[in-house]
Design an enzyme around this catalytic site. Sequence first.
Site, PDB file in Angstrom:
ATOM      1  N   ARG A  21       0.832  -1.211   0.000  1.00 25.05           N
ATOM      2  CA  ARG A  21       0.000   0.000   0.000  1.00 25.05           C
ATOM      3  C   ARG A  21       0.867   1.262   0.000  1.00 25.05           C
ATOM      4  NH1 ARG A  21      -5.366  -1.489   1.879  1.00 25.05           N
ATOM      5  NH2 ARG A  21      -5.356  -3.684   2.505  1.00 25.05           N
ATOM      6  N   SER A 137     -21.726 -15.164  11.385  1.00 24.39           N
ATOM      7  CA  SER A 137     -21.130 -13.983  10.775  1.00 24.39           C
ATOM      8  C   SER A 137     -21.285 -14.015   9.263  1.00 24.39           C
ATOM      9  CB  SER A 137     -19.637 -13.927  11.145  1.00 24.39           C
ATOM     10  OG  SER A 137     -18.991 -12.832  10.535  1.00 24.39           O
ATOM     11  N   SER A 189     -19.230  -1.959   2.221  1.00 20.89           N
ATOM     12  CA  SER A 189     -18.595  -0.774   1.648  1.00 20.89           C
ATOM     13  C   SER A 189     -17.881  -0.995   0.326  1.00 20.89           C
ATOM     14  CB  SER A 189     -17.598  -0.193   2.651  1.00 20.89           C
ATOM     15  OG  SER A 189     -16.556  -1.119   2.921  1.00 20.89           O
ATOM     16  N   HIS A 217     -21.234   2.599   7.357  1.00 20.73           N
ATOM     17  CA  HIS A 217     -21.318   3.257   6.046  1.00 20.73           C
ATOM     18  C   HIS A 217     -22.722   3.779   5.756  1.00 20.73           C
ATOM     19  CE1 HIS A 217     -17.250   2.402   4.632  1.00 20.73           C
ATOM     20  NE2 HIS A 217     -17.352   1.277   5.311  1.00 20.73           N
ATOM     21  N   THR A 245     -20.008   4.591  13.363  1.00 18.57           N
ATOM     22  CA  THR A 245     -18.777   5.378  13.427  1.00 18.57           C
ATOM     23  C   THR A 245     -19.109   6.858  13.391  1.00 18.57           C
ATOM     24  OG1 THR A 245     -16.603   5.727  12.433  1.00 18.57           O
ATOM     25  CG2 THR A 245     -18.438   5.418  10.918  1.00 18.57           C
ATOM     26  N   LYS A 248     -17.185   8.828   9.360  1.00 15.40           N
ATOM     27  CA  LYS A 248     -17.594   8.822   7.952  1.00 15.40           C
ATOM     28  C   LYS A 248     -18.687   9.861   7.741  1.00 15.40           C
ATOM     29  CE  LYS A 248     -15.923   4.185   6.993  1.00 15.40           C
ATOM     30  NZ  LYS A 248     -15.146   3.988   8.227  1.00 15.40           N
ATOM     31  N   THR A 278      -7.194   5.576  26.269  1.00 16.95           N
ATOM     32  CA  THR A 278      -7.535   6.973  26.531  1.00 16.95           C
ATOM     33  C   THR A 278      -8.822   7.362  25.811  1.00 16.95           C
ATOM     34  OG1 THR A 278      -5.211   7.543  26.815  1.00 16.95           O
ATOM     35  CG2 THR A 278      -6.703   9.353  26.298  1.00 16.95           C
ATOM     36  N   THR A 363      -8.549  -6.617   0.437  1.00 14.36           N
ATOM     37  CA  THR A 363      -9.775  -5.867   0.713  1.00 14.36           C
ATOM     38  C   THR A 363     -10.931  -6.376  -0.129  1.00 14.36           C
ATOM     39  OG1 THR A 363      -8.412  -3.933   1.223  1.00 14.36           O
ATOM     40  CG2 THR A 363     -10.750  -3.551   0.846  1.00 14.36           C
TER      41      THR A 363
END
Length: 423
Positions: A21, A137, A189, A217, A245, A248, A278, A363
């Site tokens: 990458r 799953s 996604s 997403h 999230t 996004k 944290t 991916t």
Amino acid sequence: MNYKAIFEDALAALRTEKRYRVFADLERIAGKFPRAIWRSDNGLAREITVWCSNDYLGMGQHPDVVGAMVDTATRMGAGAGGTRNISGTNHPLVALEAELADLHGKEAALVFTSGYVSNQTGIATLAKLIPDCLILSDSLNHNSMIEGVRHSGCQKLVWRHNDVEHLEELLKHAGRERAKLIVFESVYSMDGDIAPIAEICDLAEKYNAMTYIDEVHAVGMYGPRGGGIADREGLMHRIDVIEGTLAKGFGTLGGYITGTADVIDAVRSYSPGFIFTTALPPAIAAAATASIRHLKASQVEREGHQRQAARTKEILSAAGLPVQETPTHIVPVLVRDPDLCKRASDILLEEFGIYIQPINYPTVPRGTERLRITPTPFHSDELIFALRDALVAVWSRLGLTFDGPVSVEADEEGILVPKAAGG
């Protein structure tokens, strides 16, 4: 032991497999989204257009969001001060969790440092707390979910992607009495398809299973208040745990889960990924809350987002480009070769000032390499036409396959462009 050689060989293997990458050095320009400054390896800087951002609605630069972040940082400082149980719980974070619980119609919410962590540690903790839990799953679940399942140490069964008949076979075989957790996503996604949420909920109720949905997403972008696909379809009340999230659609940082007070409190009390890290800084929490509140009330961003995503699909498909059909805002353009995918991305950036990250294995499966385009409300028709022209030129130069006949011609610099360029 030659430690240096170990890592050199590991990196060489990635390059050989076309999986190495490379990150583009970008600097987003506030007020000019989706424009950014790209700094190339030769040190030159130029302005480019980003076409693969997950800041789907541009909320990372919304004045209310930026204002909340600046104001809170000015009042409270930059950092959180510690973990949540050691001086790290701040009022903006408490307010954010209340806002998230309200967004999804749940009793409580818990914020993590990222969506990856919320999945990894959330799924693992939930499953560990359930005696003899069987996890079912979806085969295309995100790596964060796969890792959560793995870290749980529980038995898992993988059901074929979005195949509710296969899911029912597995549930039936397990029996009603065994504890079960079904984990799946709303929007996948890479392919941009949507889970059959209602059917999955039907099966969960029929076979006495808990449900855990990843809406990362979709939150902010779907539903009357931005609660995601389950919100749009009126199904949030049927899902036990909704994960999302803040990085996004909401344009900031962090992940979260929502559910009943007891479920959320149990994860809060037992999850190492929450207890020993944290907390989010108060400025980020305040910015996320401002984004959620805005998108709960405003339809402008969602309507513009869907309109420009549809326009992008329409214009690129009409040019004969191999756009994979999706019911969402994700626009995959198939290349089907890792080398050519990377070359296409490089040419787009270096010659056309368009940044689209190449998506290769692991991916996506080998042979399905693609450019994953994510239009936003700020990608105008003019930018879409420029994208089309650049893609057609690159496809022609690299000898990539078009879905239909495309008439091209060379411009003054010898670059192939479609005839009647500009729409």
